[in-house]
Design a protein around this motif. Structure first.
Motif, mmCIF file in Angstrom:
data_model
loop_
_atom_site.group_PDB
_atom_site.id
_atom_site.type_symbol
_atom_site.label_atom_id
_atom_site.label_comp_id
_atom_site.label_asym_id
_atom_site.label_seq_id
_atom_site.Cartn_x
_atom_site.Cartn_y
_atom_site.Cartn_z
ATOM 1 N N ASP A 29 33.947 -11.936 39.319
ATOM 2 C CA ASP A 29 33.518 -13.324 39.288
ATOM 3 C C ASP A 29 32.547 -13.585 40.439
ATOM 4 O O ASP A 29 32.716 -13.089 41.556
ATOM 5 C CB ASP A 29 34.744 -14.233 39.416
ATOM 6 C CG ASP A 29 34.378 -15.694 39.318
ATOM 7 O OD1 ASP A 29 34.089 -16.301 40.360
ATOM 8 O OD2 ASP A 29 34.380 -16.212 38.175
ATOM 9 N N ASN A 30 31.509 -14.372 40.169
ATOM 10 C CA ASN A 30 30.473 -14.635 41.174
ATOM 11 C C ASN A 30 31.051 -15.233 42.444
ATOM 12 O O ASN A 30 30.573 -14.962 43.549
ATOM 13 C CB ASN A 30 29.407 -15.560 40.598
ATOM 14 C CG ASN A 30 28.555 -14.862 39.552
ATOM 15 O OD1 ASN A 30 28.406 -13.643 39.599
ATOM 16 N ND2 ASN A 30 28.007 -15.616 38.620
ATOM 17 N N VAL A 47 44.375 -14.358 50.500
ATOM 18 C CA VAL A 47 45.645 -15.051 50.763
ATOM 19 C C VAL A 47 45.535 -15.924 52.013
ATOM 20 O O VAL A 47 46.089 -17.021 52.079
ATOM 21 C CB VAL A 47 46.783 -14.023 50.926
ATOM 22 C CG1 VAL A 47 48.051 -14.694 51.445
ATOM 23 C CG2 VAL A 47 47.062 -13.342 49.595
ATOM 24 N N GLU A 48 44.788 -15.446 52.998
ATOM 25 C CA GLU A 48 44.629 -16.196 54.249
ATOM 26 C C GLU A 48 43.767 -17.442 54.071
ATOM 27 O O GLU A 48 43.915 -18.421 54.811
ATOM 28 C CB GLU A 48 44.015 -15.293 55.326
ATOM 29 C CG GLU A 48 44.934 -14.167 55.793
ATOM 30 C CD GLU A 48 44.227 -13.202 56.728
ATOM 31 O OE1 GLU A 48 43.027 -13.446 57.018
ATOM 32 O OE2 GLU A 48 44.856 -12.221 57.167
ATOM 33 N N THR A 49 42.849 -17.412 53.112
ATOM 34 C CA THR A 49 41.881 -18.509 52.967
ATOM 35 C C THR A 49 42.119 -19.385 51.745
ATOM 36 O O THR A 49 41.454 -20.414 51.590
ATOM 37 C CB THR A 49 40.449 -17.939 52.898
ATOM 38 O OG1 THR A 49 40.364 -17.021 51.794
ATOM 39 C CG2 THR A 49 40.093 -17.216 54.192
ATOM 40 N N GLU A 50 43.028 -18.976 50.863
ATOM 41 C CA GLU A 50 43.229 -19.709 49.614
ATOM 42 C C GLU A 50 44.700 -20.065 49.443
ATOM 43 O O GLU A 50 45.581 -19.209 49.516
ATOM 44 C CB GLU A 50 42.757 -18.855 48.425
ATOM 45 C CG GLU A 50 42.906 -19.516 47.087
ATOM 46 C CD GLU A 50 42.149 -20.822 46.983
ATOM 47 O OE1 GLU A 50 42.794 -21.847 46.711
ATOM 48 O OE2 GLU A 50 40.916 -20.788 47.190
ATOM 49 N N LYS A 99 48.004 -20.521 44.514
ATOM 50 C CA LYS A 99 48.628 -19.259 44.114
ATOM 51 C C LYS A 99 48.101 -18.753 42.776
ATOM 52 O O LYS A 99 47.976 -17.549 42.567
ATOM 53 C CB LYS A 99 50.145 -19.437 44.041
ATOM 54 C CG LYS A 99 50.798 -19.679 45.385
ATOM 55 C CD LYS A 99 52.306 -19.781 45.258
ATOM 56 C CE LYS A 99 52.962 -19.991 46.610
ATOM 57 N NZ LYS A 99 54.441 -20.093 46.511
ATOM 58 N N GLU A 100 47.817 -19.679 41.858
ATOM 59 C CA GLU A 100 47.286 -19.255 40.555
ATOM 60 C C GLU A 100 45.924 -18.594 40.714
ATOM 61 O O GLU A 100 45.611 -17.620 40.028
ATOM 62 C CB GLU A 100 47.204 -20.456 39.620
ATOM 63 C CG GLU A 100 48.561 -20.984 39.175
ATOM 64 C CD GLU A 100 48.432 -22.092 38.145
ATOM 65 O OE1 GLU A 100 47.281 -22.390 37.741
ATOM 66 O OE2 GLU A 100 49.475 -22.641 37.731
ATOM 67 N N LYS A 101 45.124 -19.155 41.605
ATOM 68 C CA LYS A 101 43.801 -18.569 41.835
ATOM 69 C C LYS A 101 43.927 -17.195 42.484
ATOM 70 O O LYS A 101 43.191 -16.261 42.138
ATOM 71 C CB LYS A 101 42.971 -19.483 42.718
ATOM 72 C CG LYS A 101 41.532 -19.018 42.888
ATOM 73 C CD LYS A 101 40.693 -20.027 43.650
ATOM 74 C CE LYS A 101 39.247 -19.530 43.775
ATOM 75 N NZ LYS A 101 38.404 -20.504 44.510
#
Length: 276
Positions: free
Chosen positions: A6-7, A103-106, A109-111
């Motif tokens: 994904d871009n 994981v550190e920046t988002e 959880k689904e993403k």
């Protein structure tokens, strides 16, 4: 066709490329320190840099397998003697550092799960390509080694003027029999051998097939105008030959190489002279 990332994921990777690179190099360093214990393997930092650069290129161009970049790099690494695990662990480390950063920046959880699946679809074909390349290299290496061993297993050795010896060791199958015939005929012409001694002392079993191959070889030598002497016939082999009804009367047989050599010297009108 290589799955495309994904871009947004590509953008995230490029924006954090330096952080990802440092984290990846640290993981690879830990692997190398563990792998180097008790070995003489040498891992070049330059190779690490090339590895990471290839991964970034693959991310940005989606598919670099067509231009040979993947194959060239994998071949380069494997031909230097580095283990396959260097490549597989390096790819797995790339998966981990990207996901750790995510994981550190988002917080979604689904993403994170969606990106995890995307990373899997991106890396799995590369892992498959690594294993495929490694298998092909291994198969080529085994083939070359097998050919070399076969050539060494049926040598024709010139020992005196116009006298050559072919020592045979181990079992004789159809493939090896063909090589014996080829080396025998080429050697007779190359060394101008009037007498060839085939020494079967090291052949554990002489059955109908083995005897048939030996007779064929002797007949071929005779057609070239040379004499073939079979030496190294042990009592059990002589008994087997008789019980099988195999006709070895077409060429001389001797129990030992020494007796066969004495016969060969007589045939070629040569004699050994002592210097004492």
């Amino acid at each position: 066709m290589q799955e495309k990332l994904d871009n947004l994921i590509v953008q995230m990777i490029n924006e954090n490329q330096e952080t990802l690179k440092n984290n990846w190099l640290n993981e690879v360093k830990l692997f190398k320190e563990k792998e180097l214990i008790g070995t003489t393997l040498k891992f070049s930092e330059e190779t690490d840099q090339q590895f990471f650069a290839m991964l970034i290129k693959h991310i940005n161009f989606h598919d670099i397998s067509k231009d040979g970049t993947l194959d060239d790099f994998f071949d380069q690494v494997l031909h230097t003697g580095l283990p396959l695990s260097y490549l597989t662990q390096g790819l797995q480390a790339a998966r981990r550092v990207v996901l750790n950063l995510l994981v550190e920046t988002e917080n979604d959880k689904e993403k994170v799960a969606a990106v995890y699946r995307e990373i899997d679809r991106w890396l799995d074909p590369i892992l498959n390509r690594v294993v495929e390349n490694s298998s092909q290299i291994w198969e080529r290496t085994v083939s070359v080694q097998k050919t070399a061993l076969l050539e060494l297993s049926a040598p024709l050795i010139p020992v005196f003027k116009n006298i050559s010896v072919m020592p045979l060791i181990g079992s004789i199958d159809t493939e090896r029999a063909k090589l014996i015939m080829e080396n025998l005929l080429n050697g007779v012409i190359k060394y101008r051998s009037e007498v060839v001694l085939i020494d079967i002392t090291g052949v554990p079993v002489v059955d109908t097939m083995v005897a048939h191959h030996i007779i064929q070889a002797a007949d071929a030598v005779r057609l070239l105008g040379s004499t073939c002497i079979l030496v190294g016939i042990r009592p059990e082999i002589a008994q087997t030959i008789v019980s099988l009804g195999i006709d070895l009367s077409l060429f001389p047989t001797k129990s030992t190489l020494q007796k066969g050599m004495e016969n060969a010297l007589e045939i070629t009108n040569q004699q050994l002279i002592s210097n004492k």
